[in-house]
Design an enzyme around this catalytic site. Structure first.
Site, PDB file in Angstrom:
ATOM      1  CG  ASP A  83      65.677  -0.998  23.332  1.00 43.67           C
ATOM      2  OD1 ASP A  83      66.504  -1.508  22.542  1.00 43.67           O
ATOM      3  OD2 ASP A  83      65.878  -0.867  24.555  1.00 43.67           O
TER       4      ASP A  83
ATOM      5  CE1 TYR B  53      68.228  -1.772   3.502  1.00 50.44           C
ATOM      6  CE2 TYR B  53      67.186  -1.318   5.620  1.00 50.44           C
ATOM      7  CZ  TYR B  53      67.266  -1.124   4.255  1.00 50.44           C
ATOM      8  OH  TYR B  53      66.372  -0.298   3.631  1.00 50.44           O
TER       9      TYR B  53
ATOM     10  N   GLY C 190      69.693   6.101  12.112  1.00 46.79           N
ATOM     11  CA  GLY C 190      70.959   5.578  11.606  1.00 46.79           C
ATOM     12  C   GLY C 190      71.220   6.142  10.207  1.00 46.79           C
TER      13      GLY C 190
ATOM     14  CB  THR D 294      76.351  -0.918  13.029  1.00 52.42           C
ATOM     15  OG1 THR D 294      76.170   0.277  13.793  1.00 52.42           O
ATOM     16  CG2 THR D 294      75.068  -1.262  12.295  1.00 52.42           C
TER      17      THR D 294
ATOM     18  CG  ASP E 178      64.799   7.320  18.459  1.00 52.22           C
ATOM     19  OD1 ASP E 178      63.938   6.891  19.263  1.00 52.22           O
ATOM     20  OD2 ASP E 178      65.267   8.465  18.507  1.00 52.22           O
TER      21      ASP E 178
ATOM     22  CB  THR F 176      76.755  -7.029   6.789  1.00 49.04           C
ATOM     23  OG1 THR F 176      78.151  -6.847   6.646  1.00 49.04           O
ATOM     24  CG2 THR F 176      76.532  -8.134   7.813  1.00 49.04           C
TER      25      THR F 176
ATOM     26  CE1 TYR G  11      76.855  -5.461  12.149  1.00 46.67           C
ATOM     27  CE2 TYR G  11      78.418  -6.095  10.443  1.00 46.67           C
ATOM     28  CZ  TYR G  11      77.280  -5.409  10.828  1.00 46.67           C
ATOM     29  OH  TYR G  11      76.572  -4.690   9.903  1.00 46.67           O
TER      30      TYR G  11
ATOM     31  CB  ALA H 152      71.985  -3.416  12.848  1.00 38.44           C
TER      32      ALA H 152
HETATM   33  P1  NDP Z   1      74.075   2.875  11.812  1.00 39.09           P
HETATM   34  O1  NDP Z   1      75.049   2.394  12.824  1.00 39.09           O
HETATM   35  O2  NDP Z   1      74.243   4.199  11.171  1.00 39.09           O
HETATM   36  O3  NDP Z   1      72.604   2.836  12.417  1.00 39.09           O
HETATM   37  C1  NDP Z   1      72.172   1.786  13.200  1.00 39.09           C
HETATM   38  C2  NDP Z   1      71.038   2.304  14.014  1.00 39.09           C
HETATM   39  O4  NDP Z   1      70.603   1.248  14.865  1.00 39.09           O
HETATM   40  C3  NDP Z   1      71.416   3.491  14.898  1.00 39.09           C
HETATM   41  O5  NDP Z   1      70.501   4.543  14.720  1.00 39.09           O
HETATM   42  C4  NDP Z   1      71.300   2.910  16.295  1.00 39.09           C
HETATM   43  O6  NDP Z   1      70.817   3.825  17.228  1.00 39.09           O
HETATM   44  C5  NDP Z   1      70.283   1.841  16.080  1.00 39.09           C
HETATM   45  N1  NDP Z   1      70.284   0.891  17.184  1.00 39.09           N
HETATM   46  C6  NDP Z   1      71.323   0.268  17.769  1.00 39.09           C
HETATM   47  N2  NDP Z   1      70.897  -0.462  18.800  1.00 39.09           N
HETATM   48  C7  NDP Z   1      69.551  -0.307  18.849  1.00 39.09           C
HETATM   49  C8  NDP Z   1      68.534  -0.796  19.696  1.00 39.09           C
HETATM   50  N3  NDP Z   1      68.797  -1.605  20.721  1.00 39.09           N
HETATM   51  N4  NDP Z   1      67.271  -0.424  19.454  1.00 39.09           N
HETATM   52  C9  NDP Z   1      66.971   0.411  18.438  1.00 39.09           C
HETATM   53  N5  NDP Z   1      67.893   0.930  17.618  1.00 39.09           N
HETATM   54  C10 NDP Z   1      69.169   0.557  17.831  1.00 39.09           C
HETATM   55  O7  NDP Z   1      73.981   1.725  10.730  1.00 39.09           O
HETATM   56  P2  NDP Z   1      73.711   1.800   9.165  1.00 39.09           P
HETATM   57  O8  NDP Z   1      72.584   2.715   8.876  1.00 39.09           O
HETATM   58  O9  NDP Z   1      75.011   2.000   8.497  1.00 39.09           O
HETATM   59  O10 NDP Z   1      73.272   0.288   8.919  1.00 39.09           O
HETATM   60  C11 NDP Z   1      71.982  -0.085   8.439  1.00 39.09           C
HETATM   61  C12 NDP Z   1      71.988  -1.569   8.178  1.00 39.09           C
HETATM   62  O11 NDP Z   1      72.981  -1.880   7.202  1.00 39.09           O
HETATM   63  C13 NDP Z   1      72.301  -2.436   9.401  1.00 39.09           C
HETATM   64  O12 NDP Z   1      71.503  -3.585   9.361  1.00 39.09           O
HETATM   65  C14 NDP Z   1      73.750  -2.840   9.198  1.00 39.09           C
HETATM   66  O13 NDP Z   1      74.044  -4.068   9.823  1.00 39.09           O
HETATM   67  C15 NDP Z   1      73.827  -2.919   7.690  1.00 39.09           C
HETATM   68  N6  NDP Z   1      75.159  -2.717   7.142  1.00 39.09           N
HETATM   69  C16 NDP Z   1      75.896  -1.604   7.490  1.00 39.09           C
HETATM   70  C17 NDP Z   1      77.171  -1.434   6.976  1.00 39.09           C
HETATM   71  C18 NDP Z   1      77.995  -0.241   7.339  1.00 39.09           C
HETATM   72  O14 NDP Z   1      79.104  -0.098   6.794  1.00 39.09           O
HETATM   73  N7  NDP Z   1      77.536   0.656   8.196  1.00 39.09           N
HETATM   74  C19 NDP Z   1      77.766  -2.406   6.033  1.00 39.09           C
HETATM   75  C20 NDP Z   1      76.885  -3.515   5.710  1.00 39.09           C
HETATM   76  C21 NDP Z   1      75.650  -3.640   6.256  1.00 39.09           C
HETATM   77  P3  NDP Z   1      71.813   4.666  18.163  1.00 39.09           P
HETATM   78  O15 NDP Z   1      72.406   5.695  17.261  1.00 39.09           O
HETATM   79  O16 NDP Z   1      70.894   5.207  19.207  1.00 39.09           O
HETATM   80  O17 NDP Z   1      72.813   3.689  18.688  1.00 39.09           O
END
Ligand code: NDP
Length: 297
Positions: A40, A103, A10, A66, A30, A105, A129, A64
């Protein structure tokens, strides 16, 4: 020290692979996992087994659900990934004495008012969410594990899709852009989040009393409209030859772009607690955005 990192690909997870490396041996997963290790978050038994197998001193959960609008249509999956999985990680962390960094939000708040939210302010999520992320926080606190919960906002990274890239693409295609001007927050770089996380982990390992819930966002505030203007101006300055058709950016209300999930109007986060506890300075949001633009242009 073994550090188990979940969600390694992510925005934040990718940067954590870099920032955690000097702290110890990082086992980064991942959702596909690696070998017999399950990564997962939807597989709760597999996740618990991973922690038992790795026996980490630190668990960092950057995974997460997201997709804020999609979560409205799949609340059970969002609940499993954002609430039940962190609960499993927290119980596993408590069992093996690991520190859990997780993390959360600004979406745990209802977005009312105009002042930055403090950690102790009343929550009131407006979406699935936000509700499931809040439930994740609560489960971690209730587990009794040593934890760091970092609530952040408006995350971007050079890698993958982001708001700035979307604005640059639209500005190359259209003469007029309409952008929301009634949601306030601070764009926060995944790099900054990852670097602060590494500092905080090191400090909490030495001084567990510093564990707890903190707000982490870049300094300053803006709206999506002002953010878009900043991106276009910076792009033109950094690369005068850039071809951007857009001559007009029009501010609109959130109601102009109806979405399944409601977004908070006020996403400002008060970060004084984090800065004081860890002796860190959070730079203005423009610094990270400008850096990211130089990387992608
Ligand atoms: P991203 O969406 O970039 O990354 C989230 C990651 O979670 C992805 O790599 C995704 O994998 C993975 N994921 C989703 N479902 C699963 C699963 N079942 N098992 C394992 N992995 C999974 O998010 P961010 O890096 O931006 O967010 C990081 C943290 O910050 C999170 O907790 C988010 O809630 C929080 N946050 C994010 C904000 C934002 O604007 N993005 C704002 C505020 C908080 P895949 O790519 O394979 O789906």
């Amino acid at each position: 020290m073994n550090i188990l990192l979940l969600g390694k690909n992510g925005q934040v997870g990718w940067e954590l692979q870099r920032s955690l490396a000097p702290l110890g041996r990082v086992i980064a997963l991942d959702r596909r996992g690696e070998g017999s290790l399950c990564g997962d978050l939807a597989d709760l038994d597999g996740l618990a087994a991973t922690v038992r197998a790795v026996q980490p001193q630190v668990i960092v959960n950057a995974a997460a659900h997201t997709a804020v609008d999609r979560a409205q249509a799949e609340p059970e999956l969002a609940e499993r990934i954002n609430a039940q999985a962190p609960a499993v990680l927290a119980r596993a962390a408590a069992a093996c004495g690991a520190l859990l960094l997780h993390y959360s939000t600004d979406y745990v708040f209802d977005g009312s008012g105009q002042t930055p939210w403090q950690e102790g302010d009343a929550t009131g999520p407006l979406s699935v969410y936000g509700r499931t992320k809040l439930a994740g926080e609560q489960a971690i606190v209730q587990s009794g594990c040593v934890h760091l919960i970092l609530r952040t906002s408006w995350v971007y990274a050079a890698r993958g899709a982001n708001f700035a890239k979307t604005m640059l693409r639209l500005a190359a295609e259209r003469e007029r852009l309409t952008v929301i001007d009634d949601q306030w927050g601070a764009p926060t770089g995944a790099e900054l989040i990852a670097d602060v996380s590494a500092h905080a982990i090191a400090q909490v390992r030495a001084e567990p009393a510093k564990a707890g819930l903190y707000h982490l966002a870049a300094a300053g505030e803006t709206t999506w409209f002002s953010y878009a203007n900043h991106v276009l101006a910076q792009a033109r300055q950094a690369q005068p030859a850039i071809e951007l058709k857009a001559t007009e950016v029009v501010p609109v209300a959130s109601s102009h772009f109806p979405t399944p999930a409601r977004r908070p109007h006020n996403s400002r986060l008060d970060t004084r607690k984090l800065q004081a506890a860890f002796g860190l300075v959070l730079p203005p949001w423009q610094a990270g955005v400008n850096r990211m633009l130089l990387e992608i242009l």
